[in-house]
Design a protein around this motif. Structure first.
Motif, PDB file in Angstrom:
ATOM      1  N   ILE A  89       0.840  -1.207   0.000  1.00 54.11           N
ATOM      2  CA  ILE A  89       0.000   0.000   0.000  1.00 54.11           C
ATOM      3  C   ILE A  89       0.866   1.246   0.000  1.00 54.11           C
ATOM      4  CG2 ILE A  89      -1.627   1.333   1.391  1.00 54.11           C
ATOM      5  CD1 ILE A  89      -2.948  -1.260   2.194  1.00 54.11           C
ATOM      6  N   GLY A  90       1.908   1.261   0.830  1.00 52.03           N
ATOM      7  CA  GLY A  90       2.790   2.420   0.877  1.00 52.03           C
ATOM      8  C   GLY A  90       3.507   2.654  -0.442  1.00 52.03           C
ATOM      9  N   PHE A  91       3.912   1.563  -1.101  1.00 55.73           N
ATOM     10  CA  PHE A  91       4.624   1.670  -2.370  1.00 55.73           C
ATOM     11  C   PHE A  91       3.737   2.300  -3.440  1.00 55.73           C
ATOM     12  CE2 PHE A  91       6.206   0.295  -6.426  1.00 55.73           C
ATOM     13  CZ  PHE A  91       7.578   0.238  -6.291  1.00 55.73           C
ATOM     14  N   VAL A  92       2.539   1.761  -3.600  1.00 62.11           N
ATOM     15  CA  VAL A  92       1.641   2.252  -4.655  1.00 62.11           C
ATOM     16  C   VAL A  92       1.199   3.682  -4.353  1.00 62.11           C
ATOM     17  CG1 VAL A  92      -0.580   1.895  -5.789  1.00 62.11           C
ATOM     18  CG2 VAL A  92       0.860  -0.074  -5.207  1.00 62.11           C
ATOM     19  N   LEU A  93       0.746   3.913  -3.123  1.00 62.12           N
ATOM     20  CA  LEU A  93       0.279   5.253  -2.766  1.00 62.12           C
ATOM     21  C   LEU A  93       1.421   6.265  -2.781  1.00 62.12           C
ATOM     22  CD1 LEU A  93      -2.009   7.068  -1.841  1.00 62.12           C
ATOM     23  CD2 LEU A  93      -1.611   6.303   0.514  1.00 62.12           C
ATOM     24  N   GLY A  94       2.600   5.850  -2.341  1.00 62.75           N
ATOM     25  CA  GLY A  94       3.742   6.760  -2.352  1.00 62.75           C
ATOM     26  C   GLY A  94       4.142   7.170  -3.751  1.00 62.75           C
TER      27      GLY A  94
END
Length: 282
Positions: A89-94
């Motif tokens: 989630i952090g990777f995609v949203l970031g």
């Protein structure tokens, strides 16, 4: 025939500093003194520590053995699930936030900037509590997929995204502008050039800091216990804490710490090697 005399004094040899010692010898002496101080401190620690008490309360084999059935099959497995789900989630949203930060549209830039500043400023524990208890209260009937797993993935992922966004933005800005211009010259649209040319190069540049973020998430998963997890959703720190309370022994903390190190130390070595490889490639 006249002779001329000079009143200049003869050259005087300048003594080397440090009593005539060369800089290399001075460095060796200083280094030797430092090693000697460290050895003396270690010797004092070894001589004064009560090793019988250490073995009894920190290295109890029986207390460690009682943890083993759940250590790897439940606690470590859940810790890895919490970490990887939040990381995705952090990777995609970031990445989305980084692209918004670099957008020509001011509303996108401001929205991304506000998000990054808020979630970098809030403690991860507070975000987890807001996701786990605040959101269900504000939105009655809202259920996260996977219950605790979903809450942890969203809570830690939102915090990680704020940090990853800045990492991605630095990587995107490090890609030479000529790469985008060359792609546009070949007839690619701006979006296609970003996806096919710029973003892959930026990802290669930011692999070390992204791996560091994975290590941080692995450790931050210890905050999950604040959500009131069960025996099926327990993670490493909570397992160690419960086992230490039940056995009145600190050995479970040591076992949990060593389990964390089994994961984080190899990842740290990978990060250093990746950084060294990038440094040599420049």
């Amino acid at each position: 025939m006249s002779t001329t005399t000079t009143n200049e004094p003869p050259p005087v040899a300048t003594p080397r500093g440090g009593g005539g010692l060369s800089p290399r010898k001075r460095r060796r002496i200083i280094l030797g003194v430092q090693y000697a101080i460290v050895l003396v401190i270690l010797g004092l620690i070894i001589a004064t520590v009560d090793w019988a008490t250490i073995r009894e309360h920190f290295l109890d084999v029986e207390a460690a053995r009682q943890m083993l059935p759940m250590l790897f099959t439940v606690a470590l497995k859940n810790t890895i699930i919490y970490t990887l789900s939040a990381y995705v989630i952090g990777f995609v949203l970031g990445l989305v936030l980084a692209l918004m930060r670099m957008s020509s549209a001011a509303p996108y830039r401001w929205a991304a900037l506000i998000y990054v500043e808020i979630f970098r400023g809030l403690p991860a524990l507070l975000v987890l509590l807001l996701i786990g208890f605040g959101i269900p209260i504000a939105f009655q009937g809202l259920q996260f997929p996977g219950d605790v797993y979903g809450k942890v993935a969203v809570g830690l992922g939102m915090v990680a995204a704020a940090y990853m966004a800045e990492t991605f933005r630095a990587g995107l800005q490090a890609v030479p502008r000529g790469q985008m211009e060359a792609a546009r010259t070949l007839g690619m649209s701006h979006t296609r050039a970003m996806v096919s040319v710029v973003i892959p190069q930026a990802l290669r540049l930011v692999i070390p800091p992204l791996t560091n973020e994975l290590i941080l998430l692995f450790k931050d998963s210890s905050l999950v216990s604040a959500l009131g997890i069960t025996a099926a959703t327990i993670e490493l720190t909570k397992l160690g804490s419960d086992a230490a309370i039940n056995s009145a022994d600190a050995t479970p903390f040591v076992v949990a710490g060593l389990t964390y190190l089994i994961i984080t130390v190899p990842l740290g070595i990978v990060v250093r090697r990746l950084e060294a490889r990038q440094t040599r490639g420049r």
